[in-house]
Scaffold this active site. Structure first.
Site, PDB file in Angstrom:
ATOM      1  N   THR A  18       0.833  -1.202   0.000  1.00  0.00           N
ATOM      2  CA  THR A  18       0.000   0.000   0.000  1.00  0.00           C
ATOM      3  C   THR A  18       0.871   1.256   0.000  1.00  0.00           C
ATOM      4  O   THR A  18       0.537   2.265  -0.596  1.00  0.00           O
ATOM      5  CB  THR A  18      -0.922   0.015   1.240  1.00  0.00           C
ATOM      6  N   SER A 113       6.246   3.794   8.621  1.00  0.00           N
ATOM      7  CA  SER A 113       5.085   4.559   9.072  1.00  0.00           C
ATOM      8  C   SER A 113       4.677   4.247  10.507  1.00  0.00           C
ATOM      9  O   SER A 113       5.476   4.405  11.410  1.00  0.00           O
ATOM     10  CB  SER A 113       3.936   4.332   8.101  1.00  0.00           C
ATOM     11  N   HIS A 114       3.468   3.741  10.679  1.00  0.00           N
ATOM     12  CA  HIS A 114       2.924   3.511  12.027  1.00  0.00           C
ATOM     13  C   HIS A 114       3.387   2.174  12.611  1.00  0.00           C
ATOM     14  O   HIS A 114       3.051   1.863  13.743  1.00  0.00           O
ATOM     15  CB  HIS A 114       1.407   3.544  11.966  1.00  0.00           C
ATOM     16  N   LYS A 126      10.186   3.878   0.572  1.00  0.00           N
ATOM     17  CA  LYS A 126       9.138   4.261  -0.370  1.00  0.00           C
ATOM     18  C   LYS A 126       9.702   5.264  -1.357  1.00  0.00           C
ATOM     19  O   LYS A 126      10.451   6.158  -0.980  1.00  0.00           O
ATOM     20  CB  LYS A 126       8.012   4.877   0.450  1.00  0.00           C
ATOM     21  N   ASP A 277       1.702   9.828  13.578  1.00  0.00           N
ATOM     22  CA  ASP A 277       2.335   8.506  13.524  1.00  0.00           C
ATOM     23  C   ASP A 277       3.840   8.605  13.278  1.00  0.00           C
ATOM     24  O   ASP A 277       4.415   9.691  13.292  1.00  0.00           O
ATOM     25  CB  ASP A 277       1.663   7.619  12.465  1.00  0.00           C
ATOM     26  N   ASP A 279       5.883   8.492  10.734  1.00  0.00           N
ATOM     27  CA  ASP A 279       6.433   9.361   9.688  1.00  0.00           C
ATOM     28  C   ASP A 279       5.639  10.652   9.511  1.00  0.00           C
ATOM     29  O   ASP A 279       5.875  11.396   8.562  1.00  0.00           O
ATOM     30  CB  ASP A 279       6.530   8.604   8.358  1.00  0.00           C
ATOM     31  N   ASP A 281       2.482  11.372   8.742  1.00  0.00           N
ATOM     32  CA  ASP A 281       1.414  11.622   7.765  1.00  0.00           C
ATOM     33  C   ASP A 281       0.019  11.329   8.311  1.00  0.00           C
ATOM     34  O   ASP A 281      -0.973  11.709   7.704  1.00  0.00           O
ATOM     35  CB  ASP A 281       1.677  10.878   6.442  1.00  0.00           C
ATOM     36  N   ARG A 282      -0.060  10.661   9.455  1.00  0.00           N
ATOM     37  CA  ARG A 282      -1.386  10.388  10.024  1.00  0.00           C
ATOM     38  C   ARG A 282      -1.708  11.356  11.152  1.00  0.00           C
ATOM     39  O   ARG A 282      -0.813  11.939  11.751  1.00  0.00           O
ATOM     40  CB  ARG A 282      -1.436   8.975  10.598  1.00  0.00           C
ATOM     41  N   GLU A 363      -8.559   9.188   4.496  1.00  0.00           N
ATOM     42  CA  GLU A 363      -8.770   7.758   4.686  1.00  0.00           C
ATOM     43  C   GLU A 363      -9.215   7.495   6.124  1.00  0.00           C
ATOM     44  O   GLU A 363      -8.852   8.241   7.037  1.00  0.00           O
ATOM     45  CB  GLU A 363      -7.481   6.983   4.435  1.00  0.00           C
ATOM     46  N   GLU A 364      -9.897   6.383   6.310  1.00  0.00           N
ATOM     47  CA  GLU A 364     -10.379   6.021   7.647  1.00  0.00           C
ATOM     48  C   GLU A 364      -9.224   5.719   8.602  1.00  0.00           C
ATOM     49  O   GLU A 364      -9.420   5.661   9.803  1.00  0.00           O
ATOM     50  CB  GLU A 364     -11.335   4.830   7.576  1.00  0.00           C
ATOM     51  N   LYS A 376      -0.628  12.335   2.700  1.00  0.00           N
ATOM     52  CA  LYS A 376      -1.435  12.763   3.821  1.00  0.00           C
ATOM     53  C   LYS A 376      -0.531  13.508   4.793  1.00  0.00           C
ATOM     54  O   LYS A 376       0.693  13.343   4.765  1.00  0.00           O
ATOM     55  CB  LYS A 376      -2.152  11.591   4.475  1.00  0.00           C
ATOM     56  N   ARG A 496      -8.871  -6.761   7.429  1.00  0.00           N
ATOM     57  CA  ARG A 496      -9.551  -5.599   7.991  1.00  0.00           C
ATOM     58  C   ARG A 496     -11.032  -5.699   7.663  1.00  0.00           C
ATOM     59  O   ARG A 496     -11.408  -5.945   6.515  1.00  0.00           O
ATOM     60  CB  ARG A 496      -8.994  -4.304   7.398  1.00  0.00           C
TER      61      ARG A 496
HETATM   62  C1  VG1 Z   1      -2.853   1.120   5.737  1.00  0.00           C
HETATM   63  C2  VG1 Z   1      -4.116   1.940   5.751  1.00  0.00           C
HETATM   64  C3  VG1 Z   1      -4.168   2.832   4.528  1.00  0.00           C
HETATM   65  C4  VG1 Z   1      -2.899   3.694   4.469  1.00  0.00           C
HETATM   66  C5  VG1 Z   1      -1.669   2.802   4.529  1.00  0.00           C
HETATM   67  C6  VG1 Z   1      -0.385   3.601   4.601  1.00  0.00           C
HETATM   68  O1  VG1 Z   1      -2.849   0.295   4.598  1.00  0.00           O
HETATM   69  O2  VG1 Z   1      -5.255   1.124   5.801  1.00  0.00           O
HETATM   70  O3  VG1 Z   1      -5.325   3.620   4.584  1.00  0.00           O
HETATM   71  O4  VG1 Z   1      -2.861   4.443   3.289  1.00  0.00           O
HETATM   72  O5  VG1 Z   1      -1.725   1.975   5.683  1.00  0.00           O
HETATM   73  O6  VG1 Z   1      -0.401   4.486   5.683  1.00  0.00           O
HETATM   74  P1  VG1 Z   1      -3.271  -1.277   4.646  1.00  0.00           P
HETATM   75  O7  VG1 Z   1      -3.020  -1.793   3.258  1.00  0.00           O
HETATM   76  O8  VG1 Z   1      -2.459  -1.906   5.710  1.00  0.00           O
HETATM   77  O9  VG1 Z   1      -4.728  -1.281   5.034  1.00  0.00           O
HETATM   78  V1  VG1 Z   1       1.041   4.991   6.356  1.00  0.00           V
HETATM   79  O10 VG1 Z   1       0.735   6.157   7.504  1.00  0.00           O
HETATM   80  O11 VG1 Z   1       1.483   3.507   7.000  1.00  0.00           O
HETATM   81  O12 VG1 Z   1       2.024   5.418   5.118  1.00  0.00           O
HETATM   82 CO    CO Z   2       2.406   7.065   8.130  1.00  0.00          CO
END
Ligand code: VG1
Ligand code: CO
Length: 543
Positions: A18, A113-114, A126, A277, A279, A281-282, A363-364, A376, A496
């Site tokens: 993703t 990221s998170h 990335k 988070d 990085d 972006d959240r 996004e949710e 984001k 999910r």
């Molecule tokens: C998750 C989230 C998605 C987000 C992605 C990257 O992906 O659901 O909404 O864009 O993380 O976010 P997945 O495929 O695990 O559902 V970040 O802040 O990790 O760059």
């Molecule tokens: Co992130």
């Protein structure tokens, strides 16, 4: 400077997910693994000869080592220049902004990221393109193809670049510029939100807690909230980036941002709380005793964005990822603007933003952003909220109550079943897919299905097509369930389940979300056979 061409063997199955490639840190540390993936990325984007790249990460374990390797590889591959955040730090939105500001050819962002960080946790890499956004699927596919064929990579022998000192250096023929990670980003924020208004809000005694979760937004939040906007020292907590995020899980949701949640639900809670988070972006938004779901936050920002200088002329349109609740659709309709539904992941918003079709998107999963960058942006969302709070002089809970009274409330929850055996997770999705043709009009429990399908997306700008983006089941009466597999996990599969229930009755707008969602939850869980197939009777995380 000695450039070496190192023979290597392909790395199997390293498909960017993703949001880039995410693996256990130990995998990235395996001999030649990072090098292979970086060379595959360079090859996949048509080489980096003469190009300028932005480089930075969220400061997690291995960040500094990886940056030195990438710099030596960029030099060996003929890059003209690398612009690097001081200390190797750049939040994802700040990197996106720098790419655009400096008109770079792209950038590499080091982050999972998170996901937690450390030797036993996760690392990630990335590539973002010249528009500052995550590489589109055509590019990640090309990178993936290279990982399967790669036979050698190029690297040069050189001393480490001094990442601590701002200014210009060289690495062989390549220029290296070390920049302050915060200043350009902060200057951009000043063009979007009203710093005087927010400053006056804090001067008037408004209180806030921002939890940087030991991650990259610490320096940004200290500088912007405390130094520029005058929020008292101590407003930012956990504000020093640490390689393992203080042994925490830098995911801003009620489960992982427990420290902030406890503060916000205490009798002496501040007026406003937020977290970001790994990085940056959240974002998570929480008022005094009032958690705001990310889907509702997107709807609220859409309704009030015009109060901030950057959006004074209104919004061109909005977009949300498919599993995100339809709250924003209702606001967009009332504003008479377009609302797009995209697959999960920020890369799908890029074309819509570039084409000027949307101004805000979200996004949710706690991601909200706008056309100011192509990622984001956690702190931006917090600042826009502050601008709205300053203009309306209302509390978070009053703003939410007004929003629900006007548009109805989309009760929402996401259930994550983590580290599920991949075959079993696929079996759950395959099973649902096979039932789709029989679902339209059928009763599941007490609910009648209005529509059920597997989401496919055709990009309205470049007509590229993305299939298999999640099973969605829409019910009569405003309920919806979505099943999809995560593309960011590093262990097995994550299923999910996203649940939503619209409520428009004015006396039912303050119910317990889990109770409201129980009906649709029980109906679709039974349909999916998830418990029987995976042996899981409860999710690992509910957000
Ligand atoms: C998750 C989230 C998605 C987000 C992605 C990257 O992906 O659901 O909404 O864009 O993380 O976010 P997945 O495929 O695990 O559902 V970040 O802040 O990790 O760059
Ligand atoms: Co992130």
């Amino acid at each position: 400077m000695l450039t070496q061409t190192v023979q290597t063997t392909p790395i199997a199955g390293q498909k960017p997910g993703t949001s880039g490639l995410r693996k256990k840190t130990a995998v990235f540390q395996e001999p030649n693994f990072l090098e292979n993936y970086v060379q595959s990325t360079f090859d996949g984007i048509g080489g980096v000869t003469g190009k300028t790249l932005v480089l930075g990460g969220d400061g997690r374990f291995f960040n500094d080592t990886a940056i030195q390797i990438i710099l030596r590889m960029a030099a060996a591959n003929g890059a003209a220049k690398c612009i690097v955040g001081q200390g190797g730090l750049l939040s994802t939105p700040a990197a996106s902004h720098l790419i655009r500001l400096k008109q770079a050819d792209g950038g590499l962002i080091l982050s999972a990221s998170h996901n937690p960080g450390g030797p036993d946790a996760d690392f990630g890499l990335k590539y973002n393109g010249p528009n500052g956004g995550p590489a589109p699927e055509a590019v990640t596919d090309a990178i993936f193809e290279r990982t399967k064929a790669i036979k050698h990579y190029k690297i040069c022998a050189a001393d480490d670049v001094d990442l601590a000192t701002i200014g210009h250096q060289t690495l062989g023929e390549m220029a290296v510029e070390i920049v302050d990670p915060v200043s350009d980003y902060a200057a951009l924020m000043q063009t979007i939100v009203d710093f005087d208004k927010i400053g006056a809000l804090f001067a008037g005694g408004f209180t806030m807690c921002f939890d940087a979760m030991h991650a990259v937004t610490g320096p940004y939040a200290h500088a912007i909230l405390e130094d520029m906007l005058g929020a008292p020292k101590g407003t930012v907590i956990n504000g020093t980036p640490s390689p393992d995020f203080g042994k925490g899980h830098p995911d801003p949701n009620p489960t992982w941002a427990k420290m902030l949640m406890n503060k916000m639900y205490a009798p002496d809670a501040p007026d406003f709380g937020a977290a970001s988070d790994g990085d940056g972006d959240r974002n998570m938004i929480v008022g005094r005793g009032a958690y705001v779901t990310p889907s509702d936050s997107l709807a609220l920002l859409t309704a009030h964005a015009h109060l901030a200088p950057g959006y004074r002329d209104g919004l061109a349109g909005v977009a949300r990822s498919m599993p995100t609740s339809r709250a924003v659709d209702r606001v967009a309709e009332s504003l008479g603007i377009g609302c797009f539904e995209t697959p999960t992941g920020w890369k799908f918003f890029g074309n819509l933003l570039d084409a000027g079709k949307v101004t805000l998107c979200g996004e949710e999963s706690a991601g909200t952003g706008s056309d100011h960058v192509r990622e984001k942006d956690g702190l931006w969302a917090v600042l826009l909220w502050l601008n709205i709070l300053a203009e309306t002089q209302k509390s978070v809970s009053a703003l939410m109550a007004d929003l629900w009274a006007a548009h109805g409330r989309c009760y929402y929850a996401r259930f994550d079943y983590e580290a599920v055996d991949s075959e079993k997770a696929n079996a759950v999705i395959d099973g649902l897919r096979s039932k789709l043709p029989m679902l339209a009009g059928a009763m599941i429990g007490e609910q009648q299905v209005q529509m059920a399908d597997e989401f496919s997306y055709v990009d309205p700008v470049d007509r590229s097509r993305s299939d298999g983006q999640g099973i969605r089941i829409v019910f009569e009466g405003g309920a919806r369930a979505v099943f999809r597999l995560s593309g960011t996990g590093t262990q097995g599969a994550t299923i999910r389940l996203y649940l939503e229930q619209l409520e428009t009755r004015h006396d039912r707008l303050s119910e317990d979300p889990q109770k409201v969602l129980a009906n649709v939850h029980d109906a679709v869980l039974g349909l999916s056979d998830l418990a029987a197939i995976t042996g899981r009777t409860a999710p690992d995380v509910i957000t």
